[in-house]
Write an enzyme that holds these catalytic residues in place. Structure first.
Site, short mmCIF file in Angstrom:
data_model
loop_
_atom_site.label_atom_id
_atom_site.label_comp_id
_atom_site.label_asym_id
_atom_site.label_seq_id
_atom_site.Cartn_x
_atom_site.Cartn_y
_atom_site.Cartn_z
N ASP A 158 0.86 -1.18 0.00
CA ASP A 158 0.00 0.00 0.00
C ASP A 158 0.90 1.23 0.00
OD1 ASP A 158 -1.68 2.10 0.63
OD2 ASP A 158 -2.89 0.94 2.06
N HIS A 159 0.91 1.93 -1.12
CA HIS A 159 1.85 3.04 -1.28
C HIS A 159 1.45 4.27 -0.45
CE1 HIS A 159 5.34 4.74 -2.87
NE2 HIS A 159 5.05 4.84 -4.14
N ARG A 160 0.29 4.20 0.22
CA ARG A 160 -0.04 5.30 1.14
C ARG A 160 0.82 5.18 2.40
NH1 ARG A 160 -6.29 4.24 1.94
NH2 ARG A 160 -5.37 2.18 2.20
#
Ligand code: CAO
Length: 445
Positions: free
Chosen positions: A417-419
Site C-alpha cells: 500500500d503506497h499510502r
C-alpha cells in the site's frame, strides 16, 4: 436414552454466521465430530461438528438462519447413556435438585452470551442463554469492533459490504462513534458530490451481456465466500494504491537443505515445502521493517504498528480462496511452521477453519509455487499493507563472475500500500527476504 442438544461452539466473533447447508436429517445416526451443518460467516464457511453420538431427533435450524455461539443446532438421542449421566440433556434436567440460575440479561455493550453449561430446570426447547431458533439475535455485535476501531451493527456492515464502502473511512454518528445506516447514506452522498471516496462511486458499470446469443452456456450462482472474496479484492483494488516490486531469491542452498531433511521430515510426518522458510523470512523482515507490519487507522490519520508477527497464507480451496493466519511466526521453528501450514491448509480445504483462525493477520503470503508461473501481482489484503506473491522456483543460468552457473531461483513479488509503504521500505523489505532465503543461516540471527 437421553436427549442432548448440540449448540454452536465458539466460532470466533459475535457477528453470527448463516446456515448454508444441513448435513443431517431427523432419524440420521451421527458420530461424534460428524458435521451437522455448514455455517458461513464473513470470513469462512465451517462445519459444526456433533459433540455427541446418537440419532438426530430434531433439527433446530433451517438454511438461511443466522446463528451465534450457543444457538441450538440439533437434538440428538444419545445411545447407551442414562438421563442422569447426560450433562446437557434436556431430559436429564428434572433429575437435578437445583435448577440452574437464569443468566442475567447481558448489558447491551457485552459480547454475545455464552451458553450456560449447567442443566436446565425444564426441558425447554432452547437453552436460556443460547440464541433462539431462527434468525439469531446478533444485537451484541452492534457494539463489537470487528475491525479495529470500527463500531457497526450487522445490518450496517452488510449494507457497507454490498456497496463496497470501507467502514474504516466512515465517521459514525452513534454512541461510541458507532456507524449508523444514515452515516453510510451520507458517505455515499458525499462521494457523489466529490467530498468523499466511496469505492465504486462514479465507475461505469460493465454492461450485462446475453452470452446465450453466442453459444451454449451454463449459469451457476456464486458461493457467499466467492462473492466476499470478490468484494474484498474490489475494495482493496479501489482503495489501495498498489505498487509491486519483484526479485528472485537464490534458493539453491535452501533446496539442498530441504532435500537433506527429507528423511527427517518423513519421520516427523511433515511436508517441508519452501513455504515455511518464506513465511519465517517474512517475519524477520517485518520485524526489521516495521512499516510493512503496520495498518492505517483513524481514517488515515494514524498508523498502528503491530508488535506481533501473525502471517496469513492464501489457500486455494474448492469453496474459494481463504487466508488462515499463522500466529507468532517469529517464535516458531521451521518444523512448527511446516506442521501449521499443513494443518491449516487441510482445515481450509475441509471447511473447518473458524473465523478466529482467519483474523489478526499482519501480512500475507500467497504461494502459487505448486501451480506454476514466473510471477504475478498480488492484491494487498487490507487492512494489511503488504503481501508477498511466491511463484514457481526454476533452475536458471546465473553469471557468477566467471561462468553461468545453474542456480535455483524463486520469483517473489511484493505488493504494498503506497499510502503507507514507500519504495525504500518495500525495496529494503524484499531485499532482506531475498537475502534471508539465499542464506537461511541468517534466519537464526
Ligand atoms: N516452487 C517450486 N515448487 C514449489 C514451490 C515453489 N515456489 N512451492 C511449493 N512447491 C512444491 C512443493 O515443494 C511440493 O513439492 P514436493 O511434494 O515435491 O515437495 C509441491 O510444490 C506442492 O506443494 P503444496 O502446495 O502442497 O505446499 P505449499 O506449502 O507450497 O503450499 C498452500 C501450501 C496451502 C499455500 C498451497 O497448497 C495453496 O493453496 N496455494 C494457492 C494459494 C493461492 O491460491 N494464492 C492465490 C491467492 S490470490 O488469488
Amino acid at each position: 436414552m437421553a436427549i442432548e442438544q448440540v449448540n454452536v461452539p465458539d466460532i470466533g466473533g459475535s457477528e453470527g454466521a448463516e446456515v448454508i447447508e444441513l448435513l443431517v436429517a431427523v432419524g440420521d445416526t451421527v458420530a461424534q465430530e460428524q458435521g451437522l451443518i455448514v455455517l458461513e460467516s464473513d470470513k469462512a464457511s465451517m462445519e459444526i461438528p456433533s459433540s455427541v453420538a446418537g440419532t438426530v431427533v430434531e433439527i433446530l435450524v433451517a438454511e438461511g438462519d443466522q446463528l451465534v455461539e450457543g444457538a441450538g443446532v440439533v437434538r440428538v438421542e444419545v445411545a447407551g447413556e442414562s438421563g442422569d449421566d447426560a450433562p446437557a440433556a434436556d431430559g436429564a434436567a428434572e433429575a437435578q435438585p437445583e435448577p440452574a440460575p437464569e443468566p442475567e440479561p447481558a448489558p447491551k455493550s457485552e459480547p454475545a452470551p455464552k451458553p450456560e453449561p449447567a442443566p436446565k430446570p425444564e426441558p425447554a426447547p432452547e437453552p436460556a442463554a443460547a440464541a433462539p431458533k431462527g434468525p439469531a439475535p446478533i444485537a451484541a455485535a452492534d457494539t463489537a469492533p470487528a475491525t479495529s476501531g470500527v463500531y457497526a451493527g450487522p445490518a450496517v456492515r452488510k449494507l457497507a459490504r454490498e456497496f463496497g464502502i470501507p467502514l474504516a473511512e466512515v465517521r459514525g454518528s452513534g454512541p461510541n462513534d458507532r456507524i449508523l445506516k444514515q452515516d453510510l447514506h451520507q458517505f455515499v452522498q458525499r462521494s457523489f458530490e466529490g467530498g468523499g471516496a466511496a469505492a465504486g462511486a462514479g465507475i461505469p458499470a460493465v454492461p450485462e451481456v446475453d452470452f446465450a446469443e453466442f453459444g451454449a452456456m451454463e449459469v451457476t450462482s456464486r458461493s457467499k465466500l466467492d462473492k466476499l472474496t470478490a468484494t474484498n479484492m474490489h475494495r482493496s483494488w479501489l482503495n489501495v494504491p498498489h505498487v509491486t516490486q519483484m526479485d528472485d531469491a537464490d534458493i539453491t542452498d535452501l533446496e539442498q537443505f530441504r532435500r537433506d531433511l527429507k528423511g527427517e521430515a518423513e519421520r516427523r510426518g511433515v511436508k517441508l515445502s519452501p513455504l515455511p522458510f518464506v513465511i519465517k523470512a517474512c517475519a524477520v523482515a517485518l520485524r526489521d521493517n516495521p512499516q510493512l507490519n503496520s495498518s492505517l487507522s483513524g481514517g488515515g490519520e494514524e498508523l498502528v504498528y503491530k508488535k506481533y508477527f501473525h502471517i496469513g497464507m492464501a489457500v486455494d480451496t474448492p469453496a474459494g480462496l481463504v487466508v488462515p493466519v499463522i500466529r507468532d511466526v517469529d517464535k516458531k521453528t521451521i518444523w512448527e511452521l511446516a506442521a501449521e501450514v499443513m494443518a491449516l491448509a487441510a482445515k481450509a480445504r475441509e471447511r473447518k477453519l473458524t473465523p478466529a483462525e482467519m483474523r489478526g493477520g499482519c501480512f500475507t503470503v500467497s504461494s502459487l509455487g505448486n501451480i506454476g508461473g514466473t510471477g504475478f501481482t498480488p492484491i494487498v489484503n487490507t487492512p494489511e499493507v503488504g503481501i508477498l506473491g511466491v511463484s514457481k522456483a526454476a533452475v536458471q543460468p546465473v553469471w557468477d563472475g566467471a561462468v553461468f552457473a545453474p542456480r535455483t531461483l524463486l520469483p517473489l513479488a511484493l505488493s504494498y500500500d503506497h499510502r503507507v509503504v514507500n519504495g525504500g521500505d518495500g525495496g529494503r523489505f524484499l531485499t532482506q527476504v531475498v537475502a534471508l532465503l539465499g542464506d537461511i543461516r541468517q534466519l537464526l540471527m
